[in-house]
Write a protein that holds these residues in place. Structure first.
Motif, PDB file in Angstrom:
ATOM      1  N   ALA A  79     -42.730  10.744 -46.372  1.00  0.00           N
ATOM      2  CA  ALA A  79     -42.364  10.018 -47.590  1.00  0.00           C
ATOM      3  C   ALA A  79     -42.125   8.561 -47.237  1.00  0.00           C
ATOM      4  N   ASN A  80     -42.741   7.655 -47.989  1.00  0.00           N
ATOM      5  CA  ASN A  80     -42.515   6.227 -47.800  1.00  0.00           C
ATOM      6  C   ASN A  80     -41.381   5.751 -48.693  1.00  0.00           C
ATOM      7  N   ILE A  81     -40.480   4.967 -48.118  1.00  0.00           N
ATOM      8  CA  ILE A  81     -39.474   4.264 -48.904  1.00  0.00           C
ATOM      9  C   ILE A  81     -39.483   2.815 -48.441  1.00  0.00           C
ATOM     10  N   GLY A  82     -38.592   1.983 -48.958  1.00  0.00           N
ATOM     11  CA  GLY A  82     -38.525   0.605 -48.475  1.00  0.00           C
ATOM     12  C   GLY A  82     -38.257  -0.379 -49.590  1.00  0.00           C
ATOM     13  N   ALA A  83     -37.376  -1.307 -49.290  1.00  0.00           N
ATOM     14  CA  ALA A  83     -37.011  -2.343 -50.250  1.00  0.00           C
ATOM     15  C   ALA A  83     -38.048  -3.462 -50.233  1.00  0.00           C
ATOM     16  N   SER A  84     -38.188  -4.133 -51.371  1.00  0.00           N
ATOM     17  CA  SER A  84     -39.102  -5.273 -51.472  1.00  0.00           C
ATOM     18  C   SER A  84     -38.330  -6.482 -51.993  1.00  0.00           C
ATOM     19  N   PRO A  85     -38.898  -7.681 -51.863  1.00  0.00           N
ATOM     20  CA  PRO A  85     -38.202  -8.867 -52.377  1.00  0.00           C
ATOM     21  C   PRO A  85     -37.974  -8.822 -53.879  1.00  0.00           C
ATOM     22  N   THR A 113     -39.925  -4.818 -46.970  1.00  0.00           N
ATOM     23  CA  THR A 113     -40.438  -6.175 -46.769  1.00  0.00           C
ATOM     24  C   THR A 113     -39.468  -7.224 -47.286  1.00  0.00           C
ATOM     25  N   GLY A 114     -38.339  -6.780 -47.818  1.00  0.00           N
ATOM     26  CA  GLY A 114     -37.352  -7.716 -48.369  1.00  0.00           C
ATOM     27  C   GLY A 114     -36.222  -6.945 -49.015  1.00  0.00           C
ATOM     28  N   GLY A 115     -35.536  -7.574 -49.964  1.00  0.00           N
ATOM     29  CA  GLY A 115     -34.456  -6.901 -50.663  1.00  0.00           C
ATOM     30  C   GLY A 115     -33.165  -6.852 -49.877  1.00  0.00           C
ATOM     31  N   GLY A 116     -33.074  -7.672 -48.824  1.00  0.00           N
ATOM     32  CA  GLY A 116     -31.874  -7.677 -47.995  1.00  0.00           C
ATOM     33  C   GLY A 116     -32.236  -7.920 -46.550  1.00  0.00           C
ATOM     34  N   ASN A 117     -31.257  -7.815 -45.670  1.00  0.00           N
ATOM     35  CA  ASN A 117     -31.486  -7.989 -44.249  1.00  0.00           C
ATOM     36  C   ASN A 117     -32.243  -6.777 -43.711  1.00  0.00           C
ATOM     37  N   LEU A 118     -33.457  -6.997 -43.219  1.00  0.00           N
ATOM     38  CA  LEU A 118     -34.316  -5.877 -42.820  1.00  0.00           C
ATOM     39  C   LEU A 118     -33.715  -5.083 -41.669  1.00  0.00           C
ATOM     40  N   ASP A 119     -33.046  -5.751 -40.744  1.00  0.00           N
ATOM     41  CA  ASP A 119     -32.418  -5.034 -39.630  1.00  0.00           C
ATOM     42  C   ASP A 119     -31.302  -4.118 -40.136  1.00  0.00           C
ATOM     43  N   GLU A 120     -30.503  -4.609 -41.086  1.00  0.00           N
ATOM     44  CA  GLU A 120     -29.415  -3.793 -41.623  1.00  0.00           C
ATOM     45  C   GLU A 120     -29.962  -2.597 -42.394  1.00  0.00           C
ATOM     46  N   VAL A 142     -43.958 -10.975 -40.146  1.00  0.00           N
ATOM     47  CA  VAL A 142     -44.350 -11.956 -41.157  1.00  0.00           C
ATOM     48  C   VAL A 142     -43.123 -12.580 -41.805  1.00  0.00           C
ATOM     49  N   GLU A 143     -42.112 -11.747 -42.082  1.00  0.00           N
ATOM     50  CA  GLU A 143     -40.884 -12.256 -42.693  1.00  0.00           C
ATOM     51  C   GLU A 143     -40.186 -13.250 -41.767  1.00  0.00           C
TER      52      GLU A 143
END
Length: 460
Positions: A79-85, A113-120, A142-143
């Protein structure tokens, strides 16, 4: 659980499952997987050593419950998840993660790819996940240069890849197979390059007129993966984005390169699976699976869909689940789910649920078609419960018990109907399964038929 397992391995040059398997060592992860798959630990070890099965298990992902991806194991679903800008945040992504695990995702990819600090965001997802986590490190690369792809250096890529490995990512999509000489092959396509990572690498190569840095620095990526036991998920940058482009020269040229990279990683005892299309008509799916096995020496195949038609926006979880079931039947090891939002927007929690259930159906159907031991046991149990009007047991055995109960209760919500010998489809008088044919009745019928002249029986 894994803290004691991995403690003795820390500091070793190569801590991959393949490295131990090739030394004849059965790790705790292999034993755990063998129990989950109802297979022998020695079979798991030998398949990993051969390269036909992987256990994605970064030594820094300590709360992981190990699982296997390969032809010898059950067909898996990612399942793919992930925040975006433009949408979502860390809390929404954690909600999606928990929902994905609840409904049976075998692995989860964080494509933020965004929506907050990617490491966090990534760290929170890894810490909360009992299933393997995959990432596409090129997105954060890229970010890190604020979207200026041309400014990326090979060192930028390697830095982000090592960061993901340190954080506990179990497998990474590495777009090393798209070469500069492949780019002219996309000129006749309807949809060009549809892989985000592939598009980024293509733009970099077109600007610099240099070879793909992930390809030229592949050995350095291997060294990183050895230290943490990260598995390669070799990205199909030139996967077809429509059925018109399926199985074309660009796709097959990259696949040949992916096979070469697979064997290169195996020379260093690093685990590999290979990603696949995409959009593929039904009559080409078997060819694609067999071609991957041939070119990539039977490394596990991990496909997105494939979508068998292009005219179903809003329903692409259905058109792709059709292709996924066929791909699983032909030998694909893991299916990457597609949600109803594919091609339209970032999926929300309900989209994750719908996409995942569609793909659990596809994977289970593939396991049944491949005659895997015990694959149909749950189906038979549910069928018995259905015939006996055991509604609660039916709900319990369903892939989505909440949805099954919800649909039943829309018309017959009272508890009394949980023991009723009918549903709202046929009602109390027309349900055919109320006609119980017991053994004694069959015996009497057999005696009657034996005593009659069959030619005189009235045909039905």
């Amino acid at each position: 659980m894994r803290q004691e397992w991995v403690a003795p391995r820390r500091g070793q040059a190569n801590v991959s499952q393949m490295h131990y398997a090739r030394q004849g060592i059965i790790t705790e992860e292999m034993t755990y997987v063998a129990k989950r798959e109802n297979l022998s630990p020695e079979l798991i070890r030998s398949e990993i050593a051969r390269g036909r099965l992987i256990i994605p298990a970064n030594i820094n992902h300590l709360n992981l419950e190990p699982m296997a991806i390969g032809i010898a194991s059950k067909c898996k679903v990612n399942a793919n998840i992930g925040a975006s800008p433009n949408s979502s945040n860390i809390n929404e992504e954690l909600e999606k993660l928990h929902l994905a695990v609840k409904y049976g995702a075998d692995t989860v990819m964080d494509l933020s790819t965004g929506g907050g600090n990617l490491d966090e965001i990534r760290t929170a997802i890894i810490n909360a996940s009992p299933v393997p986590i995959g990432t596409v490190p090129i997105y954060q690369a890229v970010e890190s240069v604020h979207g200026n792809i041309e400014k990326l250096t090979p060192e930028d890529f390697l830095h982000i890849i090592e960061k993901h490995a340190q954080q506990g990512v179990d497998y990474m999509t590495i777009h090393a197979g798209i070469l500069i000489e492949h780019l002219p092959l996309v000129k006749t396509r309807l949809t060009g390059i549809v892989s985000r990572g592939g598009g980024i690498i293509a733009k970099w190569m077109l600007h610099h007129h240099k070879q793909n840095p992930l390809y030229t620095h592949f050995d350095e990526i291997i060294e990183i993966f050895k230290r943490y036991d990260v598995s390669f998920s070799l990205g199909d940058s030139l996967r077809p984005g429509c059925t018109h482009d399926a199985s074309d020269a660009a796709q097959l040229a990259e696949l040949k390169t992916l096979g070469q990279l697979t064997r290169r990683a195996w020379e260093h005892d690093v685990q590999v699976m290979v990603e696949g299309p995409g959009h593929v008509p039904m009559d080409q799916i078997e060819f694609n699976v067999k071609k991957q096995m041939e070119e990539c020496s039977e490394a596990p195949f991990y496909v997105l869909g494939p979508l068998v038609t292009d005219i179903a926006p809003g329903y692409d979880h259905i058109t792709s689940a059709i292709g996924a079931a066929l791909a699983g039947w032909y030998g694909t090891a893991m299916l990457c789910y597609v949600t109803p939002k594919e091609h339209l927007g970032l999926p929300n929690a309900e989209d994750v649920r719908n996409g995942l259930i569609a793909y659990k159906i596809a994977a289970h159907a593939a396991d049944i078609a491949r005659h895997r031991p015990g694959a149909r046991d749950r189906d038979d149990e549910l069928s018995i419960a259905r015939y006996n009007f055991d509604w609660n047991r039916q709900f319990q055995l369903s892939l989505d018990p909440d949805r099954a109960k919800e649909y039943h209760d829309e018309t017959l919500p009272a508890d009394i109907y949980k023991t009723a010998e009918f549903c709202s489809m046929c009602g109390p008088k027309f349900c055919p399964m109320q006609t119980k044919v017991d053994a004694d009745a069959i015996t009497e019928l057999e005696k009657f038929l034996a005593s009659q002249n069959q030619d005189n029986l009235t045909p039905v």
